[in-house]
Design a protein around this motif. Sequence first.
Motif, PDB file in Angstrom:
ATOM      1  N   VAL A   2     -35.746 -20.880 -22.087  1.00 12.86           N
ATOM      2  CA  VAL A   2     -37.200 -21.032 -22.070  1.00 12.86           C
ATOM      3  C   VAL A   2     -37.838 -19.664 -22.056  1.00 12.86           C
ATOM      4  CG1 VAL A   2     -39.142 -21.853 -20.739  1.00 12.86           C
ATOM      5  CG2 VAL A   2     -37.058 -23.233 -20.894  1.00 12.86           C
ATOM      6  N   VAL A 110     -42.592 -25.062 -16.982  1.00  8.31           N
ATOM      7  CA  VAL A 110     -42.002 -23.728 -16.985  1.00  8.31           C
ATOM      8  C   VAL A 110     -43.099 -22.681 -16.918  1.00  8.31           C
ATOM      9  CG1 VAL A 110     -39.964 -24.485 -18.227  1.00  8.31           C
ATOM     10  CG2 VAL A 110     -41.944 -23.708 -19.527  1.00  8.31           C
ATOM     11  N   TRP A 111     -42.723 -21.508 -16.396  1.00 12.24           N
ATOM     12  CA  TRP A 111     -43.719 -20.485 -16.095  1.00 12.24           C
ATOM     13  C   TRP A 111     -43.345 -19.156 -16.725  1.00 12.24           C
ATOM     14  CZ3 TRP A 111     -47.747 -20.750 -12.183  1.00 12.24           C
ATOM     15  CH2 TRP A 111     -47.971 -22.062 -11.737  1.00 12.24           C
TER      16      TRP A 111
END
Length: 121
Positions: A2, A110-111
Amino acid sequence: QVQLVESGGGSVQAGGSLRLSCAAAGYRYMGWFRQAPGKEREGVAVIRIGDSPTYYADSVKGRFTISQDNAKNTVYLQMNSLKPEDTAMYYCAAARGYSGTWFSTLLRGVWGQGTQVTVSS
């Protein structure tokens, strides 16, 4: 793996503008949170990718605008009329499915690593 690629933070005087960018592919919801030192994390804005409905925190309504460029898989946060209280680390977040509320949807996603925004008076 990601990856959310954030950019656009910086320093500006009160009343000025900044634009944040966040690039990521394959997510249905994208947006921004912020956290200032000693304060709780705060949801800022969310956009649903494709049909573009948006949601804003009351503290930024009328000053911030979230938008998307589907061709670039990028979401933007245009921040105008910045105030010193907007100073914070801004985090891009993304999620695939809706869960509860606009901001809780992103909390479960997600970050990015964050980008600093500093507004001086």
